[in-house]
Design an enzyme around this catalytic site. Structure first.
Site: not given
Length: 376
Positions: A277, A279
């Protein structure tokens, strides 16, 4: 004739095209000087339309579509060449940010994260800062608002996952909030199935919708269970720990198991092992640290054929790599979209300067969201 004879003809034609191309660009430079002297914009849409119509009328019908593509790119190259050395208000703001940003990214700062202790946003935050002072907020909007209000200097938000795709809620909130991206980080995400000690049979699983999507195949193996969505994976673990039931579990991190006193029933349950992921770290004011080689832009383009092509052609003409293109519907327009672009180019390059000085001229709306580097 042999193939070599045809190629010799092509070579001769290409030599003439190169000579004429250089001659055309020399005239374009003279036009640029005239426009600057008379305070005229580089972009002249009506002139380009007239030129394409005239050229199409001089071309065989089966070649007209090819000619339009060729000259659309040529127009982009010409505008780029004319824009050399120009400086806009946006670029001056970027230059000021580069000049006034400290040379080192801070080790400690007040940082807003969504969720509760143990959230993946916290883990991402700790990858970026050695000693952050983390404040937790219930929603993504709370993180944006904390930055705009100056309550925290930075905020951490998930933007995309390699398996489940973009975090659409964050993209939607980008429209209505003022912020600047100052850094990004890519975090390896390993989901675990967590439950209270002694739990064996699971009838309900709590987690964030992104984690549920990333573990869809694993969840099918659990049979007929209820899936309950939470604000994030740490809240899911906290909910299970506080529950009096023994048949509930959470998809969360190994860190949350230790933090909330839960057992790991299964580890690494995401469908794809290489699950990451991204960020972003946002701030209220632009901060551009040394080494920034990634830029994010938000564009609203005219709702007509070729608008997006003109942007992509400009990137191609400048040799700038497009890392990501995300579209989101405009809330007040039917079937119209805004676009987010992630570009790979150094903020110190001539190509970056040219793009920042010119791209706004063919957008209905244009927003520079920051230049930064990514921690991997």
């Amino acid at each position: 004739m042999e193939l070599k004879d045809y190629r010799d003809q092509i070579d001769q034609i290409d030599d003439e095209i190169v000579r004429l191309f250089q001659q055309r660009m020399d005239v374009a430079a003279q036009i640029a000087a005239y426009k600057k002297e008379h305070d005229l914009p580089i972009m002249q849409a009506s002139r380009e339309r007239e030129k394409l119509a005239d050229l199409s009328g001089k071309t065989r019908e089966e070649l007209q579509s090819y000619l339009r593509v060729l000259y659309s790119l040529l127009f982009e190259l010409s505008r780029t060449y004319q824009a050399r050395g120009s400086r806009t208000e946006l670029y001056e703001r970027i230059a000021d940010a580069i000049e006034n940003t400290p040379k080192l990214f801070p080790r400690s700062a007040s940082v807003a994260c969504q969720g509760v202790e143990g959230a993946y946003s916290q883990l991402a935050c700790e990858r970026l800062f050695a000693a952050p002072n983390i404040q937790y907020f219930r929603s993504f909007e709370g993180v944006f608002s904390a930055i705009e209000a100056g309550f925290c200097r930075y905020g951490i938000l998930p933007i995309e996952n390699s398996t489940a795709g973009s975090v659409k809620r964050v993209y939607d909130l980008m429209v209505s909030h003022n912020f600047s991206i100052v850094r990004s980080v890519r975090l390896k995400v390993d989901h675990c199935l967590l439950a209270k000690p002694g739990s064996t049979e699971i009838h309900e699983v709590f987690s964030h919708e992104q984690a549920i999507s990333q573990c869809a195949e694993f969840l099918k193996t659990l049979g007929d269970i209820k899936i309950t969505r939470c604000e994030n994976t740490a809240v899911a673990a906290q909910t299970v720990a506080a529950s009096e039931r023994q048949d509930v579990a959470a998809l969360s991190s190994r860190f949350c198991a230790e933090l909330y006193g839960l057992d790991i029933l299964r580890s690494g349950v995401q469908d794809v092992g290489n699950n990451h992921t991204r960020f972003i770290c946002i701030s209220k004011q632009p901060e551009i640290y040394p080494g920034a080689d990634r830029t994010t832009l938000m564009l609203v383009l005219p709702h007509k054929p070729g608008s997006l092509y003109k942007v992509l052609a400009r990137l191609y003409a400048l040799g700038i790599n497009l890392l990501k293109l995300e579209s989101r519907p405009l809330p007040d327009r039917d079937f119209e979209f805004l676009f987010y672009l992630d570009l790979e180019t150094s903020v110190y390059s001539d190509e970056f300067v040219q793009l920042m000085c010119d791209i706004g001229s063919f957008c209905e709306e244009f927003k520079y969201l920051g230049s930064y580097s990514e921690v991997v």
